[in-house]
Design a protein around this motif. Structure first.
Motif, PDB file in Angstrom:
ATOM      1  N   LEU A 215      86.059  16.882  64.392  1.00  0.00           N
ATOM      2  CA  LEU A 215      86.848  16.355  65.498  1.00  0.00           C
ATOM      3  C   LEU A 215      88.222  15.919  65.011  1.00  0.00           C
ATOM      4  O   LEU A 215      88.368  15.474  63.880  1.00  0.00           O
ATOM      5  CB  LEU A 215      86.116  15.164  66.129  1.00  0.00           C
ATOM      6  CG  LEU A 215      84.741  15.486  66.707  1.00  0.00           C
ATOM      7  CD1 LEU A 215      84.113  14.222  67.293  1.00  0.00           C
ATOM      8  CD2 LEU A 215      84.833  16.570  67.758  1.00  0.00           C
ATOM      9  N   PRO A 216      89.232  16.045  65.879  1.00  0.00           N
ATOM     10  CA  PRO A 216      89.204  16.510  67.276  1.00  0.00           C
ATOM     11  C   PRO A 216      89.018  18.023  67.368  1.00  0.00           C
ATOM     12  O   PRO A 216      89.343  18.750  66.426  1.00  0.00           O
ATOM     13  CB  PRO A 216      90.569  16.082  67.809  1.00  0.00           C
ATOM     14  CG  PRO A 216      91.454  16.074  66.596  1.00  0.00           C
ATOM     15  CD  PRO A 216      90.597  15.629  65.456  1.00  0.00           C
ATOM     16  N   ALA A 217      88.501  18.478  68.527  1.00  0.00           N
ATOM     17  CA  ALA A 217      88.243  19.900  68.692  1.00  0.00           C
ATOM     18  C   ALA A 217      88.275  20.285  70.162  1.00  0.00           C
ATOM     19  O   ALA A 217      87.858  19.509  71.026  1.00  0.00           O
ATOM     20  CB  ALA A 217      86.882  20.263  68.101  1.00  0.00           C
ATOM     21  N   VAL A 218      88.767  21.480  70.437  1.00  0.00           N
ATOM     22  CA  VAL A 218      88.692  22.104  71.763  1.00  0.00           C
ATOM     23  C   VAL A 218      87.857  23.372  71.587  1.00  0.00           C
ATOM     24  O   VAL A 218      88.234  24.264  70.828  1.00  0.00           O
ATOM     25  CB  VAL A 218      90.085  22.451  72.319  1.00  0.00           C
ATOM     26  CG1 VAL A 218      89.943  23.145  73.669  1.00  0.00           C
ATOM     27  CG2 VAL A 218      90.948  21.197  72.453  1.00  0.00           C
ATOM     28  N   LEU A 219      86.730  23.435  72.280  1.00  0.00           N
ATOM     29  CA  LEU A 219      85.785  24.530  72.107  1.00  0.00           C
ATOM     30  C   LEU A 219      85.585  25.308  73.398  1.00  0.00           C
ATOM     31  O   LEU A 219      85.647  24.734  74.490  1.00  0.00           O
ATOM     32  CB  LEU A 219      84.420  23.976  71.666  1.00  0.00           C
ATOM     33  CG  LEU A 219      84.378  23.044  70.450  1.00  0.00           C
ATOM     34  CD1 LEU A 219      82.967  22.511  70.269  1.00  0.00           C
ATOM     35  CD2 LEU A 219      84.843  23.781  69.203  1.00  0.00           C
ATOM     36  N   VAL A 220      85.330  26.599  73.260  1.00  0.00           N
ATOM     37  CA  VAL A 220      84.873  27.398  74.396  1.00  0.00           C
ATOM     38  C   VAL A 220      83.354  27.308  74.409  1.00  0.00           C
ATOM     39  O   VAL A 220      82.689  27.752  73.480  1.00  0.00           O
ATOM     40  CB  VAL A 220      85.323  28.861  74.269  1.00  0.00           C
ATOM     41  CG1 VAL A 220      84.766  29.679  75.435  1.00  0.00           C
ATOM     42  CG2 VAL A 220      86.839  28.951  74.221  1.00  0.00           C
ATOM     43  N   SER A 221      82.820  26.684  75.465  1.00  0.00           N
ATOM     44  CA  SER A 221      81.376  26.453  75.539  1.00  0.00           C
ATOM     45  C   SER A 221      80.939  26.505  77.001  1.00  0.00           C
ATOM     46  O   SER A 221      80.889  25.478  77.689  1.00  0.00           O
ATOM     47  CB  SER A 221      81.021  25.088  74.922  1.00  0.00           C
ATOM     48  OG  SER A 221      79.632  24.856  74.960  1.00  0.00           O
ATOM     49  N   PRO A 222      80.603  27.692  77.511  1.00  0.00           N
ATOM     50  CA  PRO A 222      80.228  27.831  78.930  1.00  0.00           C
ATOM     51  C   PRO A 222      79.009  27.005  79.324  1.00  0.00           C
ATOM     52  O   PRO A 222      78.884  26.626  80.488  1.00  0.00           O
ATOM     53  CB  PRO A 222      79.947  29.331  79.070  1.00  0.00           C
ATOM     54  CG  PRO A 222      80.659  29.974  77.934  1.00  0.00           C
ATOM     55  CD  PRO A 222      80.616  28.986  76.808  1.00  0.00           C
ATOM     56  N   ASP A 223      78.124  26.734  78.365  1.00  0.00           N
ATOM     57  CA  ASP A 223      76.909  25.979  78.668  1.00  0.00           C
ATOM     58  C   ASP A 223      76.993  24.541  78.174  1.00  0.00           C
ATOM     59  O   ASP A 223      75.976  23.891  77.923  1.00  0.00           O
ATOM     60  CB  ASP A 223      75.699  26.672  78.033  1.00  0.00           C
ATOM     61  CG  ASP A 223      75.491  28.077  78.580  1.00  0.00           C
ATOM     62  OD1 ASP A 223      75.660  28.250  79.800  1.00  0.00           O
ATOM     63  OD2 ASP A 223      75.171  28.982  77.786  1.00  0.00           O
TER      64      ASP A 223
END
Length: 232
Positions: free
Chosen positions: A26-34
């Motif tokens: 962290l910090p983090a921006v993630l692609v996570s559809p679920d």
């Protein structure tokens, strides 16, 4: 347990809910559809210890978030992204073993979560209060205060989350608030969660709820909010 240890445990909880890769920092921006941080298709934001964990449903949405974070605080993403709807922010507070400060102002009775008297309490409050508290989704017993007629006038339980967290759900009848009943029922529910080896979590938006958590020994470590993008 130190605040740092408690913070790391809370961060691991939310990283798991975000379905983050094991090496995520962290910090983090993630692609996570679920992602479990927010409703499906939304952007989820959790800030713990000053570090943000943000999940987006698509790479395009993640790019928008990264651009917005260059100029905006994570707690203000709703405005920066021109959200059509925002849930929160709500504070996230946690309690370490040994830190519980018991509050025993009222006698507490343990009932099953689906007991008719618990359901009747939910039916007497507003739809907003019922949805906010989440008492209808608890997996623990309901720790309650009864009036002279056997009606439940306050109840607290918790829902076990993935990651061994106990998410507290607290509800008091509107006619019996500000009498310390939530402190009594929440003491019992928190003690039950700690005995099960769970991490008690208290999510609150209103000042009165935050005060109850603080009185019991919970430590506010961050916030959570969910943002619906205009094209969602």
């Amino acid at each position: 347990m130190t605040t740092d240890h408690l913070l790391r445990r809370a961060q691991r909880l939310w990283l798991g809910l975000a379905e983050a890769p094991a090496d995520t920092t962290l910090p983090a921006v993630l692609v996570s559809p679920d992602s479990g941080l927010c409703p499906p298709g939304w952007v989820g934001v959790v800030v713990l210890g000053g570090d943000a964990l943000v999940t987006a449903p698509t790479e395009a949405a993640a790019d928008l978030v990264r651009t917005a974070l260059a100029d905006a605080d994570p707690s203000e993403l709703g405005g920066a992204l021109r959200a059509t709807r925002t849930l929160g922010p709500a504070t996230l507070a946690y309690l370490a073993p040994g830190d519980l400060r018991p509050q025993h102002g009222a006698e507490v009775a343990e009932l099953t979560a689906d007991h008719p008297a618990v359901r009747q309490l939910l039916a007497r409050v507003s739809e907003e209060d019922a949805a906010e508290c989440g008492l209808d989704r608890i997996t623990s017993p309901a720790f309650t205060v009864l009036d002279g007629d056997g009606q439940v006038i306050a109840a607290t339980g918790y829902r076990v989350w993935p990651g061994a967290a106990a998410h507290l759900c607290v509800l008091t009848d509107p006619g019996h608030r500000a009498k310390g009943l939530a402190r009594s029922t929440a003491t019992a529910a928190t003690a039950h969660a700690l005995a099960a080896g769970l991490l008690p979590q208290w999510r609150a938006r209103v000042p009165a709820s935050r005060r109850v958590a603080e009185q019991l020994g919970y430590r506010e470590l961050g916030i959570q909010l969910s943002v619906q993008l205009p094209d969602a």
